[in-house]
Write a protein that holds these residues in place. Structure first.
Motif, short mmCIF file in Angstrom:
data_model
loop_
_atom_site.label_atom_id
_atom_site.label_comp_id
_atom_site.label_asym_id
_atom_site.label_seq_id
_atom_site.Cartn_x
_atom_site.Cartn_y
_atom_site.Cartn_z
N LEU A 79 8.64 5.63 2.26
CA LEU A 79 7.40 6.14 1.66
C LEU A 79 6.80 5.11 0.72
CD1 LEU A 79 8.34 9.86 0.96
CD2 LEU A 79 6.47 9.07 2.40
N MET A 80 7.64 4.45 -0.08
CA MET A 80 7.14 3.45 -1.02
C MET A 80 6.50 2.27 -0.29
SD MET A 80 10.19 3.50 -3.88
CE MET A 80 9.48 2.23 -4.92
N ALA A 124 1.67 -0.46 1.66
CA ALA A 124 1.03 -1.25 2.72
C ALA A 124 -0.30 -0.61 3.14
CB ALA A 124 1.97 -1.36 3.92
N LEU A 125 -0.33 0.72 3.27
CA LEU A 125 -1.58 1.39 3.65
C LEU A 125 -2.64 1.24 2.55
CD1 LEU A 125 -3.06 3.06 5.74
CD2 LEU A 125 -2.07 5.13 4.72
N TYR A 160 -0.89 -4.52 -4.00
CA TYR A 160 -0.19 -3.52 -3.19
C TYR A 160 0.70 -4.20 -2.14
CZ TYR A 160 -2.59 0.65 -4.92
OH TYR A 160 -3.03 1.68 -5.70
N ALA A 161 0.20 -5.27 -1.53
CA ALA A 161 1.03 -6.00 -0.56
C ALA A 161 2.27 -6.56 -1.24
CB ALA A 161 0.21 -7.11 0.09
N THR A 211 -8.53 7.21 -0.14
CA THR A 211 -7.37 6.76 0.62
C THR A 211 -6.42 5.96 -0.27
OG1 THR A 211 -8.65 6.68 2.67
CG2 THR A 211 -6.62 5.37 2.59
N GLU A 212 -7.01 5.04 -1.04
CA GLU A 212 -6.17 4.26 -1.98
C GLU A 212 -5.48 5.15 -2.98
OE1 GLU A 212 -5.24 2.53 -5.78
OE2 GLU A 212 -7.02 3.74 -5.41
#
Length: 440
Positions: A82-83, A88-89, A182-183, A116-117
């Motif tokens: 999940l993390m 990634a999304l 985030y990446a 979404t973020e």
């Protein structure tokens, strides 16, 4: 004869804990930078302040609902997936938003990508709440929690300024920076070698799916009802754990009451200083309070070792009404900055104590669900703070919120003085005998 190669050693928890600190700091830095810029983007595209407010409220309420739902699979063996998946999304979503900002994106595009973020961020936060107990021993939890708090404070101080600078360079740049953060978070979580997942519990007798070779269930509807009942019970486990633990009830009272009061004061400062002739007044207050919060985070772990959790919590609770009460006489950015700096210095001392005892006293299999209950309660308490601040400032005076919050902090100090020493002493005794180990 070939000798077998050396076996891989056990995971280095200290290394993995440092990775988690860096992941938290980098992720927070990107989120703070883009969080400041999103309202500016909406205004630059010709939308009013109300649009930004509605978007922020929708994101906050969505987080309150989604957090507890994500907590269940996170506690059942899917925390790392999940993390990494949500980070990634979120990187993809913010990257697409950065590309959209090369032109003039429609409102629905901005709202869709921003939500979404936010949903991905809530998923990441809910799943990550059980990671700390896997990476730190019980006596290291105050230091581990303080490291996360330091990262939060650094992001709070540097992030908004960084976002403003990047936005001046070009509209897409702060969102691109958030996508990269985030990446980096996704890669950092994958680099952690220590298992982050609690093994999923074995199905209880009578509740498991039938074996492939067995006869079909004569009553599939009844079995589906049993499964849904079991899932509901698992989802309620976080509420039951908080309600049945004196330590977690203490944390719940503190996080909900203090969170609501601090949010009320924050919006009061914005309303009060927004009309100040010096347009940077609110920014100076936030910068000063962020720096004071960073200092408090740095000394929190040594203070716990020197004074003990109960004594530090009680002392900080008695001191909180002092800077809050000074807001009754504060006038202008200097007075508000000094008062907010005092509050921001004390709050991390309390946060480190509460977060470390909450992690230590929660079974490992319930970490995310219990943390989701605490976070949702705090978010709900703070949800009405902006409206209440506007009502009190306009209907009475700018000093009314400060008076109300001083009374709340005074009541919290009395409650903490009466409850905290005995509760934390009993929790420490239980930990010493091995009962209720946070590692489950």
């Amino acid at each position: 004869m070939n000798r077998p190669g050396p076996r891989p050693g056990p995971p280095d928890r200290h290394r993995d804990l440092r990775i988690l600190w860096w992941v938290n700091a980098v992720d927070g830095l990107g989120s703070q930078a883009s969080g400041l810029v999103l309202p500016l983007l909406l205004l630059e595209l010709g939308h009013g302040p109300g649009t930004a407010g509605v978007l922020a409220s929708a994101a906050a309420l969505t987080g309150v609902v989604l957090g507890p739902l994500v907590a269940l699979p996170a506690d059942r063996g899917r925390r790392r997936r999940l993390m990494t998946g949500s980070a990634a999304l979120a990187a993809v979503g913010t990257g697409v938003l950065a590309l959209a900002c090369l032109g003039r994106p429609a409102l629905w595009v901005v709202v869709t990508l921003a939500l979404t973020e936010r949903l991905c961020a809530v998923t990441y936060e809910a799943a990550s709440r059980g990671a700390l107990v896997r990476l730190a021993a019980r006596d290291e939890l105050p230091r581990a929690a303080a490291g996360l708090q330091v990262g939060d404070q650094v992001a709070l101080v540097v992030g908004p300024a960084l976002g403003g600078v990047l936005f001046q360079l070009a509209r897409p740049v702060p969102f691109l920076a958030d996508a990269l953060s985030y990446a980096a978070a996704a890669l950092g979580v994958r680099a952690i070698r220590t298992p982050l997942d609690t093994p999923a519990p074995a199905p209880a007798p009578g509740s498991a799916d039938p074996d492939p070779g067995s006869d079909p269930d004569p009553d599939p509807g009844s079995r589906r009802g049993e499964r849904w009942s079991a899932r509901l019970g698992a989802a309620r486990a976080g509420v039951v754990t908080v309600a049945g633990s004196p330590v977690l009830r203490l944390v719940l009272v503190w996080t909900s009451t203090a969170g609501g009061a601090l949010t009320l004061l924050f919006y009061t400062a914005l309303f009060r200083l927004g009309a100040d002739e010096r347009s940077a007044a609110a920014g100076l207050v936030l910068a000063a309070s962020g720096a004071a919060g960073l200092l408090g985070s740095l000394i929190a772990a040594p203070a716990v070792r020197r004074l003990g959790a109960a004594r530090l919590l009680t002392l900080a609770a008695w001191l909180l009404p002092v800077p809050c009460g000074s807001l009754l006489w504060a006038d202008g950015a200097v007075g508000w900055g000094a008062a907010f700096s005092g509050l921001s210095f004390l709050v991390p001392l309390i946060t480190v104590v509460l977060s470390s005892v909450a992690v230590a006293r929660t079974p490992a299999a319930l970490q995310s669900r219990t943390a989701a209950v605490l976070a949702s309660s705090s978010a709900l308490a703070a949800a009405g703070a902006p409206t209440l601040a506007a009502l009190l400032v306009t209907a009475w005076s700018p000093r009314t919120p400060a008076l109300l919050c001083t009374a709340l902090f005074g009541a919290l100090a009395v409650y903490t003085w009466a409850k905290a020493p005995g509760v934390l002493r009993a929790a420490g005794a239980a930990a010493a005998t091995g009962r209720g180990d946070g590692r489950g």
